[in-house]
Design a protein around this motif. Structure first.
Motif, mmCIF file in Angstrom:
data_model
loop_
_atom_site.group_PDB
_atom_site.id
_atom_site.type_symbol
_atom_site.label_atom_id
_atom_site.label_comp_id
_atom_site.label_asym_id
_atom_site.label_seq_id
_atom_site.Cartn_x
_atom_site.Cartn_y
_atom_site.Cartn_z
ATOM 1 N N SER A 415 1.077 -1.123 -0.113
ATOM 2 C CA SER A 415 0.306 -0.489 -0.137
ATOM 3 C C SER A 415 0.928 1.024 0.074
ATOM 4 O O SER A 415 0.960 2.053 -0.556
ATOM 5 C CB SER A 415 -1.318 0.060 0.790
ATOM 6 O OG SER A 415 -2.166 -0.962 0.747
ATOM 7 N N THR A 438 -8.840 2.797 -4.158
ATOM 8 C CA THR A 438 -9.161 2.639 -3.252
ATOM 9 C C THR A 438 -9.035 1.555 -2.553
ATOM 10 O O THR A 438 -9.796 1.784 -0.863
ATOM 11 C CB THR A 438 -11.191 2.851 -2.955
ATOM 12 O OG1 THR A 438 -10.607 1.297 -3.927
ATOM 13 C CG2 THR A 438 -11.599 4.051 -4.164
ATOM 14 N N ASP A 439 -8.235 0.574 -2.377
ATOM 15 C CA ASP A 439 -8.197 -0.743 -1.800
ATOM 16 C C ASP A 439 -6.238 0.140 -0.987
ATOM 17 O O ASP A 439 -5.558 -1.107 -0.585
ATOM 18 C CB ASP A 439 -8.361 -1.660 -2.593
ATOM 19 C CG ASP A 439 -6.243 -1.389 -3.652
ATOM 20 O OD1 ASP A 439 -6.577 -0.252 -3.545
ATOM 21 O OD2 ASP A 439 -6.151 -2.529 -4.002
ATOM 22 N N CYS A 441 -4.732 0.590 2.129
ATOM 23 C CA CYS A 441 -5.204 0.927 3.242
ATOM 24 C C CYS A 441 -3.300 0.302 4.376
ATOM 25 O O CYS A 441 -2.842 -0.689 4.311
ATOM 26 C CB CYS A 441 -5.552 -0.525 3.659
ATOM 27 S SG CYS A 441 -6.076 -0.758 6.201
ATOM 28 N N ASP A 460 -9.378 5.222 4.778
ATOM 29 C CA ASP A 460 -8.595 4.146 4.449
ATOM 30 C C ASP A 460 -8.773 2.441 5.001
ATOM 31 O O ASP A 460 -9.488 1.724 4.730
ATOM 32 C CB ASP A 460 -7.486 4.106 4.097
ATOM 33 C CG ASP A 460 -7.138 5.411 2.621
ATOM 34 O OD1 ASP A 460 -7.934 5.897 2.004
ATOM 35 O OD2 ASP A 460 -5.674 5.720 2.203
ATOM 36 N N ASN A 463 -13.039 2.080 5.213
ATOM 37 C CA ASN A 463 -13.134 0.852 3.925
ATOM 38 C C ASN A 463 -12.924 0.256 3.481
ATOM 39 O O ASN A 463 -13.310 -0.398 2.372
ATOM 40 C CB ASN A 463 -12.620 2.992 2.791
ATOM 41 C CG ASN A 463 -13.157 3.662 3.060
ATOM 42 O OD1 ASN A 463 -14.365 4.074 3.570
ATOM 43 N ND2 ASN A 463 -13.430 5.356 2.356
ATOM 44 N N ASN A 464 -11.374 -0.640 4.082
ATOM 45 C CA ASN A 464 -11.301 -1.844 4.009
ATOM 46 C C ASN A 464 -11.269 -2.883 5.301
ATOM 47 O O ASN A 464 -10.151 -3.188 5.356
ATOM 48 C CB ASN A 464 -9.245 -1.344 3.586
ATOM 49 C CG ASN A 464 -9.457 -0.516 1.958
ATOM 50 O OD1 ASN A 464 -9.421 -1.091 1.335
ATOM 51 N ND2 ASN A 464 -9.067 0.772 1.853
#
Length: 753
Positions: A415, A438-439, A441, A460, A463-464
């Motif tokens: 990431s 968006t992925d 993290c 982040d 959302n993950n």
């Protein structure tokens, strides 16, 4: 020797120590043990060849020994004495230690000599006159309350015939002839060398178990010297003045009684072996009498209130178990996960490590909620602060945490790389930026961030998979760098939000600005020293911030102080043993409940309530609410990590962990919280007299007060104003210094100086 002025004190002496055991052994044939009994003197003669030189008056009572009575006559002699008690003027009757006679005390007939008094009593009772007792001061070996047959409270009164009598040099020699084993003096020396006024006890004056409202006087005195003499007890050169000040401070809770003062104020004139000359004994006693006679008597002194307030906060420390210097001991048998994580550190580091690992363990739980007994859902939020002095070994927590976080660290790397690539492709000058993946993290944070980055990490992580972010800093000050503001207040706000997983973040209108709001899931480990901890959290003790922390400490023994800790080996074997527990935490999901854990938290809640009442500690009560939640959460994490299995080891650890957390909080922050909670309930009312008070120094005499009144053109003596200031809690009168002192509450709330 000391006077005994009440039935309560008299019976306490008869029943204290080993009296009952000694009487039993003496009656079984060990007569040599008589000298170990408490001894009582009921007679005193003012003659030259009797027991006491220097005696001025005889006592109002006469002690009489009726010994060697045949067993079959014991009852009839006792009945004869009791039948004639009024005619005799009987004040006390007891069986002798050997059970073969009686000791009795009767009112002295002042017109008769000692011999005539004894002959008269012998004739009245029909017993043989003891010729050997006519011209000595009689000392009796006292038995227990069980052997006491009659007692009249008049025996404790000192009448016109009695006065305080001095002990001769011969008595001085007897008093200092204590053998190495510390046994009492023989009756012959006491009987021939001592005389006193009224009823006396030939036993130690000082009572180490004496208490005021449950607090030991010795603790009160030790704290007094700590606060007002740098922790030093009086020594030759200052003992007169300091003992006088101490006695003035304590007299109100001793009932203004010299008898009580003699039992609680240490004799600082005594030698290390406990012996003391008569001259020094007299000086000690006179010092206490002078303190009792000092005017005015205005109730509890200001100094004493300060001492008792400090001790009250320390009572909260004791409520947690352990002592004022050592925390409650950790259970010897730990749950397997904690046994593994603490196995490589010496014993004195194990409590700190066992608690410090939970922020890192909690980060591995995502999308998981636990339901508390009040039906409020919590996530695995842990914010651990390790408080210990410099160079004590706070860094020992790092290796276990490093291994716990290794998988997340590795997971963060891709990431971080992808985020760096995206930034490279989308510099600030680029007009149309590519969407940020968006992925991404990143859970492990460095300790130097901007608001935008911190906010991005929160969003982040949410959302993950509703994950936690994590920070570890060597010094608590480092937490100020997790946002741009860099303030203690901001850290406090984040702590309060994180504990409750409240929404955090920011909303911005700029196209390049980071916007987003999400629940704050932030665990951290931080270390600091006691002074820095108190400074950093000074404004956060009473707003719930400190209560939300999990506090640990390190207590090393003196023998280990200068020895560098030898740690065990952390390697792939350790990592392999740890992996199954981490995997179980990572795999958990949804709402998880455990009835055993819920039941335990309810039990601890009641225990905390009872302890707060018992130790009268409001701070303990306040801190205990969230300490219970934190300990319960640890139990739930262990429950999951061990395959959803509850155990006695987990329960024992949870109970101990709560007490340990509370002990640390009370040790470092309890006194401040007690003070602030008191201030909340003491309503301060501002009024006109405060203006004059503001013109006076923090400590002032009545003369200074009158001078200030004159300077301000005020008439009258101003006594009502002083009383008003005192009743409103603005000032107190310190009996020791003879000055009025502005209270901390007044200075904090009203003073503009």
């Amino acid at each position: 020797m000391r006077p005994v002025h009440s039935r309560e004190a008299y019976l306490k002496l008869r029943n204290g120590g080993e009296q009952a055991s000694l009487v039993k052994r003496i009656r079984a044939g060990e007569e040599q043990l008589k000298s170990e009994l408490v001894q009582m003197n009921y007679s005193c003669l003012p003659n030259e060849d009797g027991s006491l030189k220097g005696s001025k008056q005889m006592t109002t009572t006469v002690g009489m020994d009726i010994d060697h009575i045949p067993a079959d006559e014991m009852q009839s002699v006792r009945e004869r004495i009791l039948v004639k008690k009024d005619e005799l003027g009987l004040l006390m009757l007891e069986e002798s230690a050997r059970g073969q006679g009686y000791h009795l005390v009767f009112r002295r007939k002042p017109e008769l000599s000692q011999e005539e008094n004894l002959k008269w009593a012998s004739g009245l009772l029909g017993v043989e006159y003891d010729k050997g007792a006519k011209d000595i001061t009689r000392v009796f070996f006292t038995t227990t309350e069980q052997e006491l047959l009659f007692l009249d409270d008049e025996v404790f009164e000192i009448g016109d015939l009695s006065t305080a009598l001095e002990v001769t040099k011969a008595a001085d020699a007897a008093l200092t002839s204590v053998d190495p084993a510390g046994a009492r003096h023989s009756s012959s020396k006491l009987g021939s060398a001592l005389a006193v006024a009224g009823l006396q006890c030939c036993s130690s004056e000082y009572d180490p178990e004496a208490r005021y409202n449950g607090v030991l006087f010795k603790d009160i005195i030790a704290k007094y010297w700590e606060l007002f003499n740098g922790g030093k007890a009086p020594v030759e050169g200052d003992r007169n003045a300091l003992t006088f000040e101490l006695a003035v401070t304590l007299r109100s809770i001793c009932g203004y009684s010299l008898e009580k003062m003699l039992t609680v104020v240490p004799n600082y004139w005594a030698k290390p072996d406990g012996t003391c000359s008569q001259e020094d004994l007299t000086e000690w006693r006179q010092t206490l009498e002078n303190a009792l006679n000092k005017k005015p008597r205005e109730g509890m002194s200001y100094r004493l209130k300060q001492v008792l307030q400090v001790l009250k906060s320390q009572q909260g420390v004791k409520a947690c178990g352990g002592t004022l210097t050592t925390p409650p001991p950790m259970p010897k048998k730990l749950p397997p996960l904690l046994k593994l994580l603490t196995k490589n550190v010496p014993w004195f580091y194990k409590p700190a490590v066992a608690n410090a690992v939970f922020p890192a363990l909690g980060v591995h739980l995502h999308g998981v909620k636990f339901r508390y007994w009040d039906n409020v859902d919590h996530e695995a939020t842990f914010m651990n602060v390790l408080i210990g002095r410099q160079s004590i070994g706070k860094g020992t927590i790092k290796k276990p945490i490093e291994y716990i976080m290794e998988d997340i660290k590795q997971r963060d790397q891709p990431s971080r790389q992808r985020e760096a690539e995206w930034k490279q492709k989308n510099p600030g000058a680029k007009q149309k930026k590519d969407p940020r993946p968006t992925d991404i993290c990143i859970q492990m944070l460095i300790d130097n961030l901007t608001d935008a980055v911190f906010n991005q990490r929160i969003v982040d992580a949410n959302n993950n998979g509703q994950r936690f972010i994590y920070t570890i800093v060597d010094e608590i000050e480092g937490l100020k760098k997790v946002t741009s503001r860099g303030t203690v207040d901001e850290v406090g706000l984040l702590i309060r939000k994180a504990f409750d997983n409240s929404d955090a973040g920011q909303e911005r209108v700029g196209a390049d600005s980071v916007s987003g709001i999400a629940p704050l899931r932030w665990n951290f480990n931080a270390s600091t020293t006691p002074p820095n901890a108190k400074k950093f959290f000074f404004k956060m003790v009473n707003d719930g911030t400190v209560g939300r922390l999990d506090i640990s400490t390190i207590i090393r023994g003196d023998d280990d102080d200068d020895t560098a800790p030898v740690l065990g080996i952390y390697d792939h074997t350790f990592a392999a043993e740890l992996k199954p527990y981490i995997d179980r935490l990572e795999a958990a999901n949804g709402l998880i409940e455990c009835n055993q854990s819920k039941k335990l938290s309810l039990e601890m809640k009641q225990e905390n309530k009872d302890a707060a009442k018992l130790f009268d500690s409001e701070a303990y009560r306040v801190f205990s609410y969230r300490a219970n939640v934190i300990a319960w959460l640890k139990g739930m994490v262990l429950y999951v990590a061990h395959g959803y299995k509850w155990s006695k080891e987990i329960a024992d650890f949870v109970r101990w962990s709560q007490q340990y957390n509370l002990w640390c909080k009370m040790l470092y922050f309890g006194q401040q919280l007690e003070k602030e909670l008191r201030e909340e309930i003491e309503i301060q009312r501002q009024s006109g007299p405060q203006n004059l008070l503001e013109l006076l120094p923090d400590e002032f005499t009545k003369e200074q007060y009158h001078q200030m009144r004159q300077q301000q053109g005020k008439s009258g003596d101003g006594e009502s104003t002083l009383r008003s200031w005192q009743s409103r809690g603005h000032i107190v009168f310190d009996e020791v210094s003879g000055r009025y002192c502005k209270t901390d509450e007044y200075k904090r709330k009203f003073s503009t100086n």
